[in-house]
Scaffold this motif. Structure first.
Motif, PDB file in Angstrom:
ATOM      1  N   ARG A 110     -53.402  47.806 -11.539  1.00 13.88           N
ATOM      2  CA  ARG A 110     -52.533  48.198 -10.430  1.00 13.88           C
ATOM      3  C   ARG A 110     -53.259  48.034  -9.092  1.00 13.88           C
ATOM      4  NH1 ARG A 110     -51.802  52.845 -12.043  1.00 13.88           N
ATOM      5  NH2 ARG A 110     -49.958  52.495 -13.316  1.00 13.88           N
ATOM      6  N   HIS A 111     -54.534  48.400  -9.032  1.00 14.39           N
ATOM      7  CA  HIS A 111     -55.298  48.238  -7.791  1.00 14.39           C
ATOM      8  C   HIS A 111     -55.475  46.759  -7.442  1.00 14.39           C
ATOM      9  CE1 HIS A 111     -56.138  52.449  -7.348  1.00 14.39           C
ATOM     10  NE2 HIS A 111     -56.778  52.532  -8.508  1.00 14.39           N
ATOM     11  N   ILE A 112     -55.720  45.935  -8.432  1.00  9.09           N
ATOM     12  CA  ILE A 112     -55.865  44.496  -8.166  1.00  9.09           C
ATOM     13  C   ILE A 112     -54.536  43.910  -7.682  1.00  9.09           C
ATOM     14  CG2 ILE A 112     -56.451  42.269  -9.178  1.00  9.09           C
ATOM     15  CD1 ILE A 112     -58.819  44.145  -8.874  1.00  9.09           C
ATOM     16  N   ALA A 113     -53.443  44.362  -8.276  1.00  8.56           N
ATOM     17  CA  ALA A 113     -52.128  43.873  -7.849  1.00  8.56           C
ATOM     18  C   ALA A 113     -51.836  44.266  -6.406  1.00  8.56           C
ATOM     19  CB  ALA A 113     -51.049  44.417  -8.777  1.00  8.56           C
ATOM     20  N   TRP A 114     -52.195  45.482  -6.002  1.00  6.03           N
ATOM     21  CA  TRP A 114     -51.988  45.895  -4.623  1.00  6.03           C
ATOM     22  C   TRP A 114     -52.846  45.074  -3.670  1.00  6.03           C
ATOM     23  CZ3 TRP A 114     -48.736  49.113  -2.028  1.00  6.03           C
ATOM     24  CH2 TRP A 114     -47.846  49.864  -2.808  1.00  6.03           C
ATOM     25  N   GLY A 115     -54.015  44.642  -4.131  1.00  6.31           N
ATOM     26  CA  GLY A 115     -54.835  43.767  -3.305  1.00  6.31           C
ATOM     27  C   GLY A 115     -54.243  42.380  -3.134  1.00  6.31           C
ATOM     28  N   LEU A 116     -53.376  41.976  -4.050  1.00  6.49           N
ATOM     29  CA  LEU A 116     -52.745  40.662  -3.969  1.00  6.49           C
ATOM     30  C   LEU A 116     -51.466  40.664  -3.129  1.00  6.49           C
ATOM     31  CD1 LEU A 116     -53.104  39.478  -7.688  1.00  6.49           C
ATOM     32  CD2 LEU A 116     -54.446  38.738  -5.721  1.00  6.49           C
ATOM     33  N   ARG A 117     -51.021  41.807  -2.682  1.00 11.00           N
ATOM     34  CA  ARG A 117     -49.779  41.863  -1.906  1.00 11.00           C
ATOM     35  C   ARG A 117     -49.904  41.076  -0.608  1.00 11.00           C
ATOM     36  NH1 ARG A 117     -46.158  46.204  -3.145  1.00 11.00           N
ATOM     37  NH2 ARG A 117     -45.576  46.401  -0.948  1.00 11.00           N
ATOM     38  N   LEU A 118     -51.015  41.231   0.089  1.00  3.79           N
ATOM     39  CA  LEU A 118     -51.201  40.587   1.392  1.00  3.79           C
ATOM     40  C   LEU A 118     -52.356  39.601   1.389  1.00  3.79           C
ATOM     41  CD1 LEU A 118     -50.689  43.690   3.716  1.00  3.79           C
ATOM     42  CD2 LEU A 118     -48.992  42.030   2.946  1.00  3.79           C
ATOM     43  N   ASN A 119     -52.783  39.164   0.219  1.00  2.00           N
ATOM     44  CA  ASN A 119     -53.835  38.152   0.119  1.00  2.00           C
ATOM     45  C   ASN A 119     -53.184  36.803  -0.157  1.00  2.00           C
ATOM     46  OD1 ASN A 119     -55.780  36.385  -1.603  1.00  2.00           O
ATOM     47  ND2 ASN A 119     -57.124  37.893  -0.673  1.00  2.00           N
TER      48      ASN A 119
ATOM     49  N   SER B  39     -51.061  37.539   9.793  1.00  2.00           N
ATOM     50  CA  SER B  39     -50.839  38.456   8.684  1.00  2.00           C
ATOM     51  C   SER B  39     -49.595  38.038   7.904  1.00  2.00           C
ATOM     52  CB  SER B  39     -50.671  39.875   9.209  1.00  2.00           C
ATOM     53  OG  SER B  39     -50.321  40.759   8.164  1.00  2.00           O
ATOM     54  N   PRO B  40     -49.633  38.143   6.556  1.00  2.55           N
ATOM     55  CA  PRO B  40     -48.417  37.844   5.786  1.00  2.55           C
ATOM     56  C   PRO B  40     -47.247  38.751   6.124  1.00  2.55           C
ATOM     57  CG  PRO B  40     -50.344  37.855   4.356  1.00  2.55           C
ATOM     58  CD  PRO B  40     -50.789  38.378   5.694  1.00  2.55           C
ATOM     59  N   LEU B  41     -47.521  39.879   6.792  1.00  2.00           N
ATOM     60  CA  LEU B  41     -46.424  40.757   7.188  1.00  2.00           C
ATOM     61  C   LEU B  41     -45.506  40.095   8.210  1.00  2.00           C
ATOM     62  CD1 LEU B  41     -48.372  44.131   7.501  1.00  2.00           C
ATOM     63  CD2 LEU B  41     -46.755  43.489   5.711  1.00  2.00           C
ATOM     64  N   LEU B  42     -45.990  39.078   8.919  1.00  2.00           N
ATOM     65  CA  LEU B  42     -45.175  38.339   9.886  1.00  2.00           C
ATOM     66  C   LEU B  42     -44.561  37.092   9.279  1.00  2.00           C
ATOM     67  CD1 LEU B  42     -47.489  38.602  13.028  1.00  2.00           C
ATOM     68  CD2 LEU B  42     -45.528  40.028  12.427  1.00  2.00           C
ATOM     69  N   ASP B  43     -44.500  37.036   7.962  1.00  2.00           N
ATOM     70  CA  ASP B  43     -43.896  35.886   7.288  1.00  2.00           C
ATOM     71  C   ASP B  43     -42.439  35.753   7.724  1.00  2.00           C
ATOM     72  OD1 ASP B  43     -42.781  34.046   5.439  1.00  2.00           O
ATOM     73  OD2 ASP B  43     -44.328  34.553   3.978  1.00  2.00           O
ATOM     74  N   PRO B  44     -42.020  34.550   8.175  1.00  2.00           N
ATOM     75  CA  PRO B  44     -40.613  34.396   8.593  1.00  2.00           C
ATOM     76  C   PRO B  44     -39.612  34.564   7.465  1.00  2.00           C
ATOM     77  CG  PRO B  44     -41.740  32.269   8.558  1.00  2.00           C
ATOM     78  CD  PRO B  44     -42.797  33.313   8.364  1.00  2.00           C
ATOM     79  N   GLY B  45     -40.079  34.565   6.212  1.00  2.00           N
ATOM     80  CA  GLY B  45     -39.170  34.735   5.091  1.00  2.00           C
ATOM     81  C   GLY B  45     -38.822  36.181   4.772  1.00  2.00           C
ATOM     82  N   VAL B  46     -39.337  37.133   5.550  1.00  2.00           N
ATOM     83  CA  VAL B  46     -39.012  38.546   5.333  1.00  2.00           C
ATOM     84  C   VAL B  46     -37.532  38.783   5.618  1.00  2.00           C
ATOM     85  CG1 VAL B  46     -39.495  40.898   6.088  1.00  2.00           C
ATOM     86  CG2 VAL B  46     -41.365  39.263   5.852  1.00  2.00           C
ATOM     87  N   GLN B  47     -36.862  39.523   4.737  1.00  2.00           N
ATOM     88  CA  GLN B  47     -35.426  39.766   4.856  1.00  2.00           C
ATOM     89  C   GLN B  47     -35.132  41.261   4.814  1.00  2.00           C
ATOM     90  OE1 GLN B  47     -33.571  37.605   1.660  1.00  2.00           O
ATOM     91  NE2 GLN B  47     -34.067  35.593   2.515  1.00  2.00           N
ATOM     92  N   HIS B  48     -33.991  41.627   5.392  1.00  2.00           N
ATOM     93  CA  HIS B  48     -33.494  43.005   5.363  1.00  2.00           C
ATOM     94  C   HIS B  48     -32.344  43.058   4.354  1.00  2.00           C
ATOM     95  CE1 HIS B  48     -35.709  44.337   9.022  1.00  2.00           C
ATOM     96  NE2 HIS B  48     -35.646  43.040   9.282  1.00  2.00           N
ATOM     97  N   ILE B  49     -32.571  43.698   3.239  1.00  2.00           N
ATOM     98  CA  ILE B  49     -31.566  43.760   2.165  1.00  2.00           C
ATOM     99  C   ILE B  49     -31.436  45.205   1.716  1.00  2.00           C
ATOM    100  CG2 ILE B  49     -30.945  42.996  -0.159  1.00  2.00           C
ATOM    101  CD1 ILE B  49     -32.639  40.506   0.299  1.00  2.00           C
ATOM    102  N   GLY B  50     -30.198  45.714   1.791  1.00  2.00           N
ATOM    103  CA  GLY B  50     -29.921  47.054   1.282  1.00  2.00           C
ATOM    104  C   GLY B  50     -30.738  48.142   1.942  1.00  2.00           C
TER     105      GLY B  50
END
Length: 503
Positions: free
Chosen positions: A248-257, A404-415
């Motif tokens: 789980r910790h490794i997966a959280w490290g892959l969120r923004l890597n 930062s991947p947080l500024l990825d243009p593919g981010v969407q607002h859903i629900g």
């Protein structure tokens, strides 16, 4: 008498030349030997430098340096870390079958050519690397400009030695592969080699008994909401004891890597709970509250930077004395020229000056009319500013430097949630030898379906787990991976080319 004096002078000059030639061949240390390690200057010849440096450090048992040409050390080194792991596994099986093993203290050195200064890899197998040995390596290794790989297997490393390695690695210009296997530490300090400014591209940490805490530190080194490792390409964490919590910790490290391409979590007691988090980050996932706050902060900084650039481009600052003098001189020169032209026109023909004066008001009106749209464009509307921001986003996305991947243009607002695209940078994931069941196979298959052909996993190893070989989801995953695997595609094209002439 004169002949004898000339002969003696010639002999003296020849002897002096011979002495100078001999001393010129000798290194600087032979001319004036160094008194301590700080005064010694490494030559890039590993064997000679190692003997001198260890002697200056007062080492009693000096390990022998065993240089061998490229490929002689082990054919598997050319295959990368995977081949080296196979070699180490064979050595481990020999230890288990034949009992204890006490190897000679020697540095196994691979040379790229016959030149002793072309050291490509250095390996320590089965003997302790103490602090004195670490000082010697810190002194010698930066002079090896061709060094690419360091391999320590069962070298009894300590956190202090890891800190020394961290400071040493940036000094080795071509060192990109570090293999530290069979060196368990209670302090779990291996994340020190994965800092944001680390130049390591390939890191193998097999058989180091890395548990939940070590996995947490490694996951944080991969990425957080504020930083991320951008140079590590492959990470081998096989044969540790991470479990579901560590996965789980490794997966959280892959969120923004977005730099890691190959990850191995084989034989880590990972079950369905840990596999569920890994499958989640491969497909679009919702951002947490902390990630949303950080995303808003980054957007504000990005949106403010273009406006600041525009403001700085305008001449709002106080003009310098030189610029004022230049403007005054220009203003003083212009009327003089006009007077000269006016006097000349009056002498020649005074009628020609009247149409020029008549044209000036019209020209000024035209210029003012042309300047009016510019004045209107100065305060841009909200729609225009949003369009400019969107164009800046697209440019940054095309340029590949989004930040930062947080500024990825593919981010969407859903629900009511902010959904971020999954990690499509990871191309190889090894989860063999764990505790995965059919439930995990279904999760991975649904995640792989969300990934497009342009990115995502190309290899997913799931052998030796707790699901039957005829599992429907597993068979679907295998079929999907065969179409994605570039090796299968190349073999298929080669087969088609081979059958082409026969038909």
């Amino acid at each position: 008498m004169k002949k004898k004096e000339r002969i003696q002078k010639d002999k003296f000059e020849k002897s002096a030349e011979d002495i100078n030639s001999k001393t010129a061949v000798l290194p600087v240390q032979d001319k004036c030997p160094a008194q301590n390690i700080d005064d010694y200057q490494c030559t890039g010849h590993l064997e000679a430098d190692f003997l001198e440096v260890t002697a200056l450090l007062g080492m009693s048992e000096i390990p022998t340096v065993t240089p061998r040409p490229s490929g002689a050390l082990s054919p598997a080194i050319r295959k990368g870390i995977r081949g080296e792991i196979e070699v180490v596994s064979k050595m481990a099986t020999e230890i288990q079958t034949h009992g204890s093993w006490s190897p000679k203290r020697q540095l196994l050195v691979e040379l790229e050519s016959e030149d002793p200064r072309s050291v490509k890899a250095i390996k320590v197998f089965g003997w302790k690397v103490d602090e004195v040995m670490t000082k010697a390596l810190n002194k010698i290794l930066p002079s090896l400009h061709n060094l690419q790989t360091i391999h320590f297997w069962q070298a009894d490393l300590t956190p202090h030695i890891l800190l020394c390695l961290k400071t040493l690695l940036p000094l080795c210009c071509n060192l990109r592969t570090v293999v530290l296997e069979g060196n368990p530490m209670a302090e779990n300090s291996y994340h020190l080699l994965m800092s944001e400014d680390s130049n390591i591209a390939h890191l193998s940490l097999r058989h180091n008994q890395i548990g939940e805490e070590g996995a947490r530190l490694i996951g944080s080194a991969l990425s957080t909401i504020h930083s991320a490792n951008k140079n590590l390409v492959s990470l081998n964490l096989a044969f540790n004891s991470m479990g579901d919590a560590g996965a789980r910790h490794i997966a959280w490290g892959l969120r923004l890597n977005r730099s890691l391409l190959c990850l191995s979590l084989a034989n880590n007691h990972v079950g369905d709970a840990g596999a569920a988090i890994l499958a989640e980050i491969l497909s679009p996932f919702p951002l947490t509250h902390e990630e949303i706050v950080e995303r808003r902060r980054l957007k504000i900084e990005r949106d403010q930077s273009p406006t600041q650039d525009l403001v700085t481009d305008r001449p709002l600052s106080v003009p310098s004395s030189s610029s004022v003098e230049q403007s005054v001189s220009k203003a003083a020169k212009v009327p003089v020229k006009k007077k000269e032209k006016a006097s000349g026109s009056q002498i020649g023909s005074g009628k020609k000056e009247e149409p020029k004066l008549a044209k000036k008001p019209s020209e000024t009106k035209a210029q003012r009319s042309r300047q009016k749209p510019v004045a209107k464009d100065r305060p841009p509307s909200v729609v225009d500013s949003e369009d400019k921001n969107n164009s800046g986003q697209s440019k940054s996305a095309d340029g590949g430097d989004v930040g930062s991947p947080l500024l990825d243009p593919g981010v969407q607002h859903i629900g009511g949630e902010i959904i971020m695209p999954g990690n499509t940078a990871l191309t190889s994931l090894n989860l063999s030898g764990n505790l995965l069941t059919e439930k995990s196979m279904q999760l991975f298959y649904s995640s792989l379906q969300t990934q497009s052909d342009g990115g995502g996993l190309l290899r997913l190893c799931l052998s030796k787990n707790c699901f039957p070989s005829d599992c429907e989801s597993f068979l679907k995953i295998q079929e999907l991976m065969t179409h994605r695997d570039p090796l299968n595609k190349s073999s298929a094209t080669q087969a088609e080319e081979g059958h082409g002439p026969a038909e």
